[in-house]
Design a protein around this motif. Structure first.
Motif, short mmCIF file in Angstrom:
data_model
loop_
_atom_site.label_atom_id
_atom_site.label_comp_id
_atom_site.label_asym_id
_atom_site.label_seq_id
_atom_site.Cartn_x
_atom_site.Cartn_y
_atom_site.Cartn_z
N GLU A 37 15.42 53.43 19.84
CA GLU A 37 16.05 53.71 21.13
C GLU A 37 14.98 53.95 22.19
O GLU A 37 13.81 54.18 21.88
N ASN A 38 15.39 53.87 23.46
CA ASN A 38 14.45 54.15 24.55
C ASN A 38 13.91 55.57 24.42
O ASN A 38 14.64 56.50 24.13
N GLY A 39 12.59 55.70 24.62
CA GLY A 39 11.97 57.02 24.57
C GLY A 39 11.55 57.45 23.18
O GLY A 39 11.14 58.59 22.99
N THR A 40 11.62 56.53 22.19
CA THR A 40 11.25 56.91 20.82
C THR A 40 9.76 56.72 20.54
O THR A 40 9.29 57.09 19.47
N GLY A 41 9.01 56.13 21.49
CA GLY A 41 7.57 56.04 21.32
C GLY A 41 7.02 54.66 21.03
O GLY A 41 5.83 54.52 20.73
N LYS A 42 7.85 53.62 21.13
CA LYS A 42 7.38 52.27 20.81
C LYS A 42 6.22 51.84 21.71
O LYS A 42 5.16 51.42 21.22
N SER A 43 6.44 51.94 23.01
CA SER A 43 5.39 51.52 23.96
C SER A 43 4.17 52.43 23.86
O SER A 43 3.03 51.96 23.96
N THR A 44 4.39 53.72 23.61
CA THR A 44 3.27 54.66 23.46
C THR A 44 2.40 54.26 22.27
O THR A 44 1.16 54.27 22.35
N LEU A 45 3.05 53.89 21.15
CA LEU A 45 2.31 53.47 19.95
C LEU A 45 1.45 52.25 20.26
O LEU A 45 0.29 52.17 19.85
N ARG A 215 12.42 56.47 15.25
CA ARG A 215 13.49 57.31 15.81
C ARG A 215 12.91 58.67 16.14
O ARG A 215 12.30 59.33 15.29
N ASP A 216 13.06 59.09 17.40
CA ASP A 216 12.55 60.38 17.86
C ASP A 216 11.09 60.59 17.50
O ASP A 216 10.69 61.68 17.07
N GLY A 217 10.29 59.53 17.67
CA GLY A 217 8.85 59.64 17.45
C GLY A 217 8.42 59.60 16.00
O GLY A 217 7.23 59.79 15.71
N GLU A 218 9.35 59.36 15.08
CA GLU A 218 9.01 59.29 13.66
C GLU A 218 9.27 57.89 13.11
O GLU A 218 10.17 57.19 13.58
N PHE A 219 8.48 57.50 12.10
CA PHE A 219 8.66 56.21 11.45
C PHE A 219 9.79 56.33 10.42
O PHE A 219 9.73 57.16 9.52
N ILE A 220 10.83 55.50 10.60
CA ILE A 220 12.00 55.57 9.71
C ILE A 220 11.87 54.61 8.53
O ILE A 220 12.23 54.94 7.41
N GLY A 221 11.32 53.41 8.78
CA GLY A 221 11.14 52.46 7.69
C GLY A 221 11.02 51.04 8.19
O GLY A 221 11.19 50.75 9.37
N THR A 222 10.70 50.14 7.26
CA THR A 222 10.56 48.71 7.55
C THR A 222 11.49 47.92 6.63
O THR A 222 11.60 48.22 5.44
N VAL A 234 20.92 49.36 13.26
CA VAL A 234 21.45 50.26 14.28
C VAL A 234 21.51 51.69 13.74
O VAL A 234 21.13 52.64 14.42
N HIS A 235 21.96 51.83 12.50
CA HIS A 235 22.06 53.17 11.89
C HIS A 235 20.67 53.80 11.75
O HIS A 235 20.49 55.00 11.99
N MET A 236 19.66 52.99 11.37
CA MET A 236 18.29 53.50 11.29
C MET A 236 17.79 53.95 12.66
O MET A 236 17.10 54.96 12.79
N MET A 237 18.15 53.20 13.69
CA MET A 237 17.67 53.50 15.04
C MET A 237 18.28 54.76 15.62
O MET A 237 17.58 55.59 16.22
N VAL A 238 19.59 54.91 15.48
CA VAL A 238 20.28 55.99 16.18
C VAL A 238 20.69 57.14 15.27
O VAL A 238 21.10 58.21 15.76
N GLY A 239 20.61 56.93 13.96
CA GLY A 239 20.97 58.00 13.03
C GLY A 239 22.46 58.27 12.98
O GLY A 239 22.91 59.30 12.51
N ARG A 240 23.23 57.33 13.53
CA ARG A 240 24.67 57.49 13.54
C ARG A 240 25.29 56.11 13.67
O ARG A 240 24.64 55.14 14.04
N GLN A 241 26.58 56.01 13.40
CA GLN A 241 27.29 54.76 13.62
C GLN A 241 27.76 54.72 15.07
O GLN A 241 28.26 55.71 15.59
N VAL A 428 20.26 49.53 22.07
CA VAL A 428 21.65 49.28 21.68
C VAL A 428 22.54 50.50 21.89
O VAL A 428 23.70 50.38 22.30
N GLY A 429 22.00 51.70 21.64
CA GLY A 429 22.79 52.91 21.85
C GLY A 429 23.06 53.16 23.32
O GLY A 429 24.18 53.49 23.72
N ALA A 430 22.02 52.99 24.15
CA ALA A 430 22.17 53.21 25.59
C ALA A 430 23.05 52.14 26.22
O ALA A 430 23.78 52.41 27.18
N LYS A 431 22.99 50.91 25.70
CA LYS A 431 23.87 49.85 26.20
C LYS A 431 25.33 50.27 26.04
O LYS A 431 26.13 50.13 26.96
#
Length: 496
Positions: A37-45, A215-222, A234-241, A428-431
């Motif tokens: 999601e936006n603000g999770t640190g992708k561009s910072t990384l 997600r929230d600055g942490e690596f969830i998986g590949t 989507v579930h990995m990204m937002v932690g919810r359906q 996708v969540g913000a959309k």
């Protein structure tokens, strides 16, 4: 062995932890999507990888060698090139000068620039991308989509070993996206590693080999593309359906809010006529350069028209400036949020309340209590992720900047809302949140015009669809039994 490997990367800004022990890798000859999601640190990384930011902890290895870049030029020398979401085009330079900025070809040590040689080489790289752009044109005169192509061509001209693409297709047409994908496949075969940051799921599943999720600055998986699904990512990204991508619409369409007849600007668009009603979402589809944005700018008073009439609530009006359009109850969310939608040096608060400053003032002074209440409600309503409302808006992620643009105009409670690429660069969540707000506004009787290059979005959100080709309306379709093929046929000049 991965070409790039990042382990345990940590980064904090002002005691706010942005990255917390993130791992990431990409191999030569593969496309690894970096999602979140936006603000999770992708561009910072990626900025840490290329030396724009200093990491607080962790290690980075490139081609088996540990590196510590202090400047993007150092990363570029090792073949790592970052194509940013927000374009780094200098509008007063030519296309070729932008492509070779900092790498100018000169005659010996004289400092005289080899303009012709640079233009010829620039033309070759642009042609590889299938673009017939004159290298001697001023970059500032080109559309956002063509400026994006220049950035990609510039990266290719450096013989990059790793390309980082941050929302590379956000302003491109379907045809240009397919051209870009062809180039990406060629680069893969040549062993180039590609890190692909995008919120467009269709693209990810078309062009990428793996997906790595933050997600929230942490690596969830590949996940390998062939072993995962849209819903799982989507579930990995937002932690919810989040349910269906497009919320269901059950809005009663009311009286006519806006009608244009015979709208014409010579050489740009011709004899454009359409109407939009209270509670309706009218989708505007077409290829880049078809004149969609220009038509909206004319309605909003940004462009002068040579002929035609605009009706608001069935009364003819003349709109000669954006200020006048706003006074008539219109709002326009532009596709170019950095250049036209925001004042980047101002805070989130100042940007959100700028159009409403008169209403918030008493005897010439802003009522701080009213202002803070408005800002708090907009931040909560749009889920804007910012450490505080006093943060400079340029420090936000691209998607959160887009939410600020959205919130700025929502504060005006418009009767007619023009949205130009409203979810460009938004996750996708913000959309889904923006779609729900659009439905909420439509239910309140707001007439919405939505220009979008994403055909699933056009089909998923519109009540009717207007298609534009070379400045002319080629079809206005009721959104039942309409498919992408019908829209594309009309967008390329055929019969819908």
């Amino acid at each position: 062995m991965p070409f790039i490997q990042m382990k345990g990367i940590k980064k904090a800004f002002h005691h706010h932890l942005v990255l917390d022990g993130v791992d990431f890798e990409v191999c030569a000859g593969e496309v690894n999507a970096l999602m979140g999601e936006n603000g999770t640190g992708k561009s910072t990384l990626m900025k840490i990888l290329t030396g724009m930011y200093e990491k607080d902890a962790g290690t980075i290895t490139v081609d088996g060698r540990e590196v510590h870049y202090r400047h993007p030029k150092e990363a570029e020398r090792d073949g790592i090139v970052f194509i940013h979401q927000e374009l780094n085009i200098i509008p007063t330079l030519t296309v070729a000068e932008n492509m070779f900025l900092g790498r100018e070809q000169t005659i010996g040590k004289t400092g005289w620039i080899r303009q012709k040689e640079m233009a010829d080489e620039a033309r070759q790289y642009l042609q590889k991308l299938g673009m017939d752009i004159d290298p001697n044109d001023m970059a500032g005169h080109l559309s956002v989509g063509k400026q994006q192509i220049i950035e990609i061509a510039r990266a290719l001209s450096t013989n990059a070993k790793c390309l980082i693409m941050d929302e590379p297709t956000a302003a491109l047409t379907d045809r240009e996206i397919q051209t870009l994908f062809t180039v990406i496949r060629t680069l893969k075969q040549q062993g180039v590693a590609i890190i692909y940051i995008s919120h467009r799921m269709e693209e990810i599943f078309t062009i990428c080999d793996r997906i790595s999720v933050l997600r929230d600055g942490e690596f969830i998986g590949t996940k390998q593309i062939r072993e995962t699904t849209f819903d799982e990512i989507v579930h990995m990204m937002v932690g919810r359906q989040i349910g269906e991508r497009f919320p269901t619409r059950s809005v009663r369409i009311g009286e006519e809010r806006l009608r244009v007849e015979g709208l014409t600007q010579k050489g740009v668009f011709h004899n454009v006529s359409f109407a939009v009603h209270a509670g309706e979402i009218l989708g505007i589809a077409g290829l880049m350069g078809a004149g969609r944005t220009e038509i909206m700018e004319a309605i909003f008073g940004i462009r002068k028209i040579d002929a035609g009439t605009i009706y608001l609530n069935q009364q003819p009006v003349k709109i000669s400036s954006p200020r006048q359009a706003v006074e008539y109850g219109m709002a326009f969310i532009t596709e170019d949020r950095k250049g036209k939608g925001l004042i980047l040096q101002m805070s989130v608060r100042e940007n959100l309340t700028l159009p409403k400053s008169k209403q918030l003032a008493t005897a010439g002074f802003i009522d701080g209590k009213k202002e803070n209440e408005l800002v708090r409600s907009l931040v909560e309503r749009l889920q804007i992720k910012a450490a505080s409302a006093e943060m400079e808006v340029k420090a936000l992620s691209g998607g959160n900047q887009q939410k600020v643009v959205f919130g700025k105009w929502l504060a005006m409670n418009p009767n007619i809302l023009i949205l130009d690429e409203p979810t460009r660069g938004v996750d996708v969540g913000a959309k889904k949140e923006i779609y729900e707000i659009m439905n909420e506004l439509a239910a309140q009787g707001v007439a919405i015009i939505m220009v979008s290059s994403e055909l699933p979005e056009i089909l998923g959100m519109s009540d009717r669809i207007m298609v534009v080709h070379e400045g002319k309306v080629t079809a206005i379709l009721n959104n039942d039994n309409v498919d992408q093929e019908m829209i594309m046929r009309a967008a390329t000049g055929g019969e819908a």
